[in-house]
Design an enzyme around this catalytic site. Structure first.
Site, PDB file in Angstrom:
ATOM      1  NE  ARG A 161      -3.225   0.009   3.191  1.00 20.90           N
ATOM      2  CZ  ARG A 161      -4.706   0.291   2.969  1.00 20.90           C
ATOM      3  NH1 ARG A 161      -5.279  -0.920   2.500  1.00 20.90           N
ATOM      4  NH2 ARG A 161      -5.026   1.396   3.220  1.00 20.90           N
TER       5      ARG A 161
ATOM      6  CG  ASN B  73       9.364  -0.548   0.895  1.00 24.19           C
ATOM      7  OD1 ASN B  73       8.812  -1.789   1.328  1.00 24.19           O
ATOM      8  ND2 ASN B  73       9.086  -0.415  -0.653  1.00 24.19           N
TER       9      ASN B  73
ATOM     10  CG  HIS C 237      11.417  -2.035  -5.241  1.00 19.09           C
ATOM     11  ND1 HIS C 237      10.075  -2.257  -5.489  1.00 19.09           N
ATOM     12  CD2 HIS C 237      11.764  -1.934  -6.578  1.00 19.09           C
ATOM     13  CE1 HIS C 237       9.507  -2.331  -6.607  1.00 19.09           C
ATOM     14  NE2 HIS C 237      10.676  -2.200  -7.314  1.00 19.09           N
TER      15      HIS C 237
ATOM     16  CG  ASP D 229       8.860   1.179  -4.975  1.00 15.32           C
ATOM     17  OD1 ASP D 229       8.674   0.981  -3.717  1.00 15.32           O
ATOM     18  OD2 ASP D 229       8.294   0.572  -5.727  1.00 15.32           O
TER      19      ASP D 229
ATOM     20  CE  LYS E 294      18.807 -18.520  -2.273  1.00  7.20           C
ATOM     21  NZ  LYS E 294      19.520 -19.620  -2.973  1.00  7.20           N
TER      22      LYS E 294
END
Length: 168
Positions: free
Chosen positions: A58, A74, A76, A112, A139
């Site tokens: 969101r 965050n 990404h 982003d 990973k």
């Protein structure tokens, strides 16, 4: 604390199994700003210093971003600013990219687009599918997210414009 908008989310289950404070605040039927106000209140109640998003699909409201300015991270699955949003691995393959990877960034009001804290590169193989590429990127996500969180918590960085410089 671990917080989710979905009961049964794996992160909630793992947190509860480890005795970590966890809370579910359902978002269904709520406007983004109204929901974010509930989440911000819960985080502030627990005196949260750093918000780490994982699988949070969101956009955060300006209210949320202001409440935790430069204290939201965050992860990404692309080398931002390339391939923001959804299906980053598919985008990379369709564009013929030779490398992909992952990015830990501070969150701002845009998708982003916040200052980049850390990145890891993953070579794209000719035989890759979105799934195989995603598996190798994951990973690296696990590795660099922990490292970026530690860097931010320890205050071993400074911002120069949009650049995040890691310092000793």
């Amino acid at each position: 604390m671990v917080l989710s908008n979905r009961e049964g989310a794996p992160g909630i289950e793992r947190a509860r199994a480890r005795g970590i404070e966890s809370r579910v605040i359902p978002s269904k039927g709520l406007e983004r700003e109204a929901y974010d106000k509930l989440v911000v209140a819960a985080l502030q109640e627990q005196k949260v210093d750093l918000v780490c998003l994982a699988g949070y699909m969101r956009l955060l409201s300006p209210h949320f971003v202001r409440a935790f300015h430069q204290r939201i991270l965050n992860i990404h699955p692309s080398l931002l600013p390339a391939f923001p949003g959804l299906e980053s691995q598919r985008q990379a393959l369709e564009h013929g990219a030779k490398f992909s990877g992952c990015t830990v960034h501070f969150v701002d009001e845009n998708l982003d687009a916040g200052p980049i804290v850390m990145q890891a590169v993953v070579a794209i193989q000719d035989s890759d599918t979105p799934e195989t590429l995603a598996e190798r990127i994951l990973k690296e996500e696990h590795r660099i997210y922990s490292e970026a969180v530690r860097t931010v918590i320890e205050g071993r960085y400074r911002l120069e414009g949009r650049r995040v410089l890691v310092v000793d």
